[in-house]
Design an enzyme around this catalytic site. Sequence first.
Site, PDB file in Angstrom:
ATOM      1  N   TRP A 153       0.799  -1.229   0.000  1.00 42.97           N
ATOM      2  CA  TRP A 153       0.000   0.000   0.000  1.00 42.97           C
ATOM      3  C   TRP A 153       0.830   1.275   0.000  1.00 42.97           C
ATOM      4  O   TRP A 153       0.277   2.361  -0.127  1.00 42.97           O
ATOM      5  CB  TRP A 153      -0.949   0.032   1.207  1.00 42.97           C
ATOM      6  CG  TRP A 153      -0.308  -0.299   2.541  1.00 42.97           C
ATOM      7  CD1 TRP A 153      -0.378  -1.503   3.188  1.00 42.97           C
ATOM      8  CD2 TRP A 153       0.468   0.564   3.386  1.00 42.97           C
ATOM      9  NE1 TRP A 153       0.318  -1.443   4.369  1.00 42.97           N
ATOM     10  CE2 TRP A 153       0.843  -0.185   4.526  1.00 42.97           C
ATOM     11  CE3 TRP A 153       0.887   1.895   3.304  1.00 42.97           C
ATOM     12  CZ2 TRP A 153       1.609   0.341   5.565  1.00 42.97           C
ATOM     13  CZ3 TRP A 153       1.664   2.425   4.334  1.00 42.97           C
ATOM     14  CH2 TRP A 153       2.011   1.652   5.441  1.00 42.97           C
ATOM     15  N   ASN A 154       2.136   1.200   0.150  1.00 45.10           N
ATOM     16  CA  ASN A 154       2.845   2.463   0.427  1.00 45.10           C
ATOM     17  C   ASN A 154       3.138   3.315  -0.802  1.00 45.10           C
ATOM     18  O   ASN A 154       3.137   4.541  -0.695  1.00 45.10           O
ATOM     19  CB  ASN A 154       4.088   2.225   1.287  1.00 45.10           C
ATOM     20  CG  ASN A 154       5.064   1.281   0.682  1.00 45.10           C
ATOM     21  OD1 ASN A 154       4.702   0.395  -0.082  1.00 45.10           O
ATOM     22  ND2 ASN A 154       6.320   1.456   1.004  1.00 45.10           N
ATOM     23  N   LYS A 177      -2.670  -7.737  -8.542  1.00 42.75           N
ATOM     24  CA  LYS A 177      -3.495  -7.612  -7.331  1.00 42.75           C
ATOM     25  C   LYS A 177      -2.952  -6.459  -6.494  1.00 42.75           C
ATOM     26  O   LYS A 177      -1.908  -6.565  -5.854  1.00 42.75           O
ATOM     27  CB  LYS A 177      -3.474  -8.890  -6.485  1.00 42.75           C
ATOM     28  CG  LYS A 177      -4.628  -8.857  -5.468  1.00 42.75           C
ATOM     29  CD  LYS A 177      -4.443  -9.749  -4.289  1.00 42.75           C
ATOM     30  CE  LYS A 177      -3.617  -9.150  -3.193  1.00 42.75           C
ATOM     31  NZ  LYS A 177      -4.131  -7.895  -2.596  1.00 42.75           N
ATOM     32  N   PRO A 178      -3.699  -5.338  -6.503  1.00 42.38           N
ATOM     33  CA  PRO A 178      -3.257  -4.229  -5.654  1.00 42.38           C
ATOM     34  C   PRO A 178      -3.512  -4.559  -4.198  1.00 42.38           C
ATOM     35  O   PRO A 178      -4.258  -5.487  -3.883  1.00 42.38           O
ATOM     36  CB  PRO A 178      -4.147  -3.070  -6.112  1.00 42.38           C
ATOM     37  CG  PRO A 178      -5.387  -3.721  -6.631  1.00 42.38           C
ATOM     38  CD  PRO A 178      -4.968  -5.066  -7.181  1.00 42.38           C
ATOM     39  N   GLY A 227       6.128  -6.528  -0.330  1.00 45.12           N
ATOM     40  CA  GLY A 227       5.349  -6.433   0.904  1.00 45.12           C
ATOM     41  C   GLY A 227       6.177  -6.838   2.104  1.00 45.12           C
ATOM     42  O   GLY A 227       7.406  -6.759   2.083  1.00 45.12           O
ATOM     43  N   SER A 228       5.501  -7.302   3.130  1.00 49.11           N
ATOM     44  CA  SER A 228       6.173  -7.597   4.393  1.00 49.11           C
ATOM     45  C   SER A 228       6.890  -8.959   4.344  1.00 49.11           C
ATOM     46  O   SER A 228       6.553  -9.822   3.520  1.00 49.11           O
ATOM     47  CB  SER A 228       5.144  -7.613   5.519  1.00 49.11           C
ATOM     48  OG  SER A 228       4.222  -8.659   5.284  1.00 49.11           O
ATOM     49  N   GLU A 249      10.368  -8.759  -2.873  1.00 45.10           N
ATOM     50  CA  GLU A 249      10.981  -7.516  -2.348  1.00 45.10           C
ATOM     51  C   GLU A 249      10.263  -7.211  -1.047  1.00 45.10           C
ATOM     52  O   GLU A 249       9.071  -6.870  -1.054  1.00 45.10           O
ATOM     53  CB  GLU A 249      10.766  -6.357  -3.335  1.00 45.10           C
ATOM     54  CG  GLU A 249      11.489  -6.529  -4.651  1.00 45.10           C
ATOM     55  CD  GLU A 249      12.928  -6.062  -4.623  1.00 45.10           C
ATOM     56  OE1 GLU A 249      13.309  -5.344  -3.680  1.00 45.10           O
ATOM     57  OE2 GLU A 249      13.673  -6.425  -5.547  1.00 45.10           O
ATOM     58  N   CYS A 283      10.045   1.503   2.149  1.00 42.90           N
ATOM     59  CA  CYS A 283      10.887   0.372   2.546  1.00 42.90           C
ATOM     60  C   CYS A 283      12.323   0.807   2.773  1.00 42.90           C
ATOM     61  O   CYS A 283      13.037   0.225   3.563  1.00 42.90           O
ATOM     62  CB  CYS A 283      10.804  -0.736   1.513  1.00 42.90           C
ATOM     63  SG  CYS A 283      11.201  -0.152  -0.144  1.00 42.90           S
ATOM     64  N   GLU A 380      10.998  -3.473  11.728  1.00 38.65           N
ATOM     65  CA  GLU A 380      10.626  -2.380  10.824  1.00 38.65           C
ATOM     66  C   GLU A 380       9.534  -1.521  11.466  1.00 38.65           C
ATOM     67  O   GLU A 380       8.467  -2.024  11.819  1.00 38.65           O
ATOM     68  CB  GLU A 380      10.118  -2.965   9.505  1.00 38.65           C
ATOM     69  CG  GLU A 380       9.905  -1.913   8.441  1.00 38.65           C
ATOM     70  CD  GLU A 380       9.403  -2.521   7.128  1.00 38.65           C
ATOM     71  OE1 GLU A 380       8.471  -3.345   7.155  1.00 38.65           O
ATOM     72  OE2 GLU A 380       9.940  -2.163   6.066  1.00 38.65           O
TER      73      GLU A 380
HETATM   74  P1  NAD Z   1       1.715  -7.078   3.219  1.00 35.05           P
HETATM   75  O1  NAD Z   1       2.726  -8.146   3.199  1.00 35.05           O
HETATM   76  O2  NAD Z   1       0.770  -7.013   4.347  1.00 35.05           O
HETATM   77  O3  NAD Z   1       0.809  -7.122   1.896  1.00 35.05           O
HETATM   78  C1  NAD Z   1       1.378  -7.053   0.603  1.00 35.05           C
HETATM   79  C2  NAD Z   1       0.412  -7.661  -0.398  1.00 35.05           C
HETATM   80  O4  NAD Z   1       0.304  -9.059  -0.146  1.00 35.05           O
HETATM   81  C3  NAD Z   1      -1.007  -7.106  -0.326  1.00 35.05           C
HETATM   82  O5  NAD Z   1      -1.480  -6.947  -1.648  1.00 35.05           O
HETATM   83  C4  NAD Z   1      -1.760  -8.213   0.389  1.00 35.05           C
HETATM   84  O6  NAD Z   1      -3.138  -8.263   0.079  1.00 35.05           O
HETATM   85  C5  NAD Z   1      -1.063  -9.445  -0.154  1.00 35.05           C
HETATM   86  N1  NAD Z   1      -1.201 -10.660   0.657  1.00 35.05           N
HETATM   87  C6  NAD Z   1      -1.469 -10.767   1.981  1.00 35.05           C
HETATM   88  N2  NAD Z   1      -1.472 -12.069   2.348  1.00 35.05           N
HETATM   89  C7  NAD Z   1      -1.196 -12.792   1.245  1.00 35.05           C
HETATM   90  C8  NAD Z   1      -1.055 -14.187   0.994  1.00 35.05           C
HETATM   91  N3  NAD Z   1      -1.168 -15.084   1.957  1.00 35.05           N
HETATM   92  N4  NAD Z   1      -0.763 -14.585  -0.261  1.00 35.05           N
HETATM   93  C9  NAD Z   1      -0.607 -13.669  -1.260  1.00 35.05           C
HETATM   94  N5  NAD Z   1      -0.746 -12.340  -1.078  1.00 35.05           N
HETATM   95  C10 NAD Z   1      -1.027 -11.895   0.162  1.00 35.05           C
HETATM   96  O7  NAD Z   1       2.538  -5.718   3.082  1.00 35.05           O
HETATM   97  P2  NAD Z   1       1.993  -4.246   3.208  1.00 35.05           P
HETATM   98  O8  NAD Z   1       1.688  -3.968   4.645  1.00 35.05           O
HETATM   99  O9  NAD Z   1       0.961  -3.988   2.173  1.00 35.05           O
HETATM  100  O10 NAD Z   1       3.268  -3.396   2.770  1.00 35.05           O
HETATM  101  C11 NAD Z   1       4.233  -2.913   3.651  1.00 35.05           C
HETATM  102  C12 NAD Z   1       5.486  -3.766   3.569  1.00 35.05           C
HETATM  103  O11 NAD Z   1       5.978  -3.752   2.235  1.00 35.05           O
HETATM  104  C13 NAD Z   1       6.609  -3.227   4.422  1.00 35.05           C
HETATM  105  O12 NAD Z   1       7.245  -4.290   5.085  1.00 35.05           O
HETATM  106  C14 NAD Z   1       7.556  -2.610   3.401  1.00 35.05           C
HETATM  107  O13 NAD Z   1       8.891  -2.542   3.825  1.00 35.05           O
HETATM  108  C15 NAD Z   1       7.382  -3.536   2.250  1.00 35.05           C
HETATM  109  N6  NAD Z   1       7.814  -2.894   1.020  1.00 35.05           N
HETATM  110  C16 NAD Z   1       8.946  -3.349   0.412  1.00 35.05           C
HETATM  111  C17 NAD Z   1       9.419  -2.718  -0.736  1.00 35.05           C
HETATM  112  C18 NAD Z   1      10.667  -3.177  -1.432  1.00 35.05           C
HETATM  113  O14 NAD Z   1      10.906  -2.746  -2.539  1.00 35.05           O
HETATM  114  N7  NAD Z   1      11.482  -4.015  -0.829  1.00 35.05           N
HETATM  115  C19 NAD Z   1       8.714  -1.629  -1.265  1.00 35.05           C
HETATM  116  C20 NAD Z   1       7.578  -1.203  -0.610  1.00 35.05           C
HETATM  117  C21 NAD Z   1       7.126  -1.848   0.530  1.00 35.05           C
END
Ligand code: NAD
Length: 496
Positions: A153-154, A177-178, A227-228, A249, A283, A380
């Site tokens: 989401w960021n 998938k956003p 994501g996380s 990532e 991130c 984090e």
């Molecule tokens: P998140 O992991 O909660 O969610 C990311 C995505 O994964 C969402 O679209 C979510 O719906 C989906 N998702 C959730 N559970 C899933 C599953 N079981 N299977 C498949 N998809 C699933 O992350 P967030 O809170 O949206 O984003 C913040 C995190 O992203 C932070 O940790 C940040 O550091 C990281 N991030 C990393 C980078 C990078 O380039 N390394 C860039 C931006 C953000």
Amino acid sequence: MQGEERRGAQGLRPMNASAPFDPIHVRNPRTGERDHVIKPATPDEVASTADRLRMNQPAWLDLGLEKRIEAMNAFADAVQDNRQKIFDALCADTGRVLITHLEIDNLRHMTNRMAGFAQDLVKKEAARNSAVPTIMARTQLVPYPLVGIISPWNFPFLLGMIDSVPALIAGSAILYKPSEITPRHAAPVHECFAQVPALADVVDYAMGAGATGEAVIDNTDAVCFTGSVRTGRLVAERAASNFIPAFLEMGGKDPAIVLESAELERTAQVLLRGSVAAAGQACQSVERIYVARPLHDALVARLAELAAEVTLNTQAPDKGHIGPLIFGKQLATIQSHIDDAVEKGATLHCGGKPVEDGGTWYPATVLSGVNHTMRVMTDETFGPVLPVMPFDSIDEAVELANDSRYGLSANVFAGSEEEGVEVGRRLNGGVVSVNEASLSGSVHEFEQEPFNLSGLGRSRMGPAGVERFYRHKLILSDLSPETRGINAYAEPATNA
Ligand code: NAD
């Protein structure tokens, strides 16, 4: 009724918990109101979308690279023509103006860059002699038919495009998938794809949360995830059991090392910006600062002065330095890190409490007296928080910076470039910025790969950004006039 349970597809669950495919009410971070609804795609819907995209992908591939690049440029034009709609959607989801414009502006540069890399790569396909004189080799670059892209989401638009653009240029179809936290841009962006006939049938999106994300992994041939770490692990496991590659990532806990030779004012200005820009929801934010002891007090004092000047955009999205917390639940993480540090003896110099005004804002927060028993130095935070810790030797600074399960990127401040680079070489991170913070936000043409739990898979920057979507297939032709029959394997006759 609260607390009651009902039986659903996932077994027993509390009545007040929503089912994976119930409508999701999306929160506006400026007002705190849930003013938008999305309907999550079910696994059946994802499967039928994926079938359709996969069926249409060969025609997209057959267009050839140059026509695909033309189509991607037409898409970038369509995004400019529909900029206001996309901007409004992103602004509603993130509460930000300037960053939103930067995200959208990036598309054209990204398209040109990835197109150039792909044009260089296809040169690999030319026929060439092998080490065996009579055998000629031809590489064929075969894209994964359908790539799934799951984003956070960021930076909703940028982080969707960062994988979509190169995958499409490579010749794959994409299913996007956003994040369910910031999904509003997907529909207007999709309208732009639909305006380009060549792209209309090879791009689609699926709204939803984790269960929809799982279906995307189950129905695609490669998956890009940002994501996380927690979710990244689940994505990696699922992709592995489906035998598809996952490009991951994940999060970071980027350190900044300030050597005794560093210029204090410049360092303080950059550290503040590197920590609080985007309200720390990046991130590659600076998340922990290690400073040579002689500079410690002056740096903390200057950071606290500068932090006091940071304004929150509570009145209007274009008035103030930083926007609201996009994901409401992030507040609990930020606050718990600060409270934990203060309970364990840290000193809070400024900030440290949210500002609620419909949405939630967090002011720039400076802490000293921190150490690695505190979560603010190990987990984090994803907020505008600057914890500062002194060190007595460069070895100690390097050890502290590398004492992390993350390894996304790092920053070094030094009196000379050479000194900064020397320390940077010792740090565990995919990219190190010297005398600046998060320079990889500006430089995209070179490869960089996250270390440790911050990621896995090939770089999405540089030529690998597009090359990762290709499988290398080799066609070998024997040009020899002579035939090697089974006798080539006959055992030599012995005299015995
Ligand atoms: P998140 O992991 O909660 O969610 C990311 C995505 O994964 C969402 O679209 C979510 O719906 C989906 N998702 C959730 N559970 C899933 C599953 N079981 N299977 C498949 N998809 C699933 O992350 P967030 O809170 O949206 O984003 C913040 C995190 O992203 C932070 O940790 C940040 O550091 C990281 N991030 C990393 C980078 C990078 O380039 N390394 C860039 C931006 C953000």
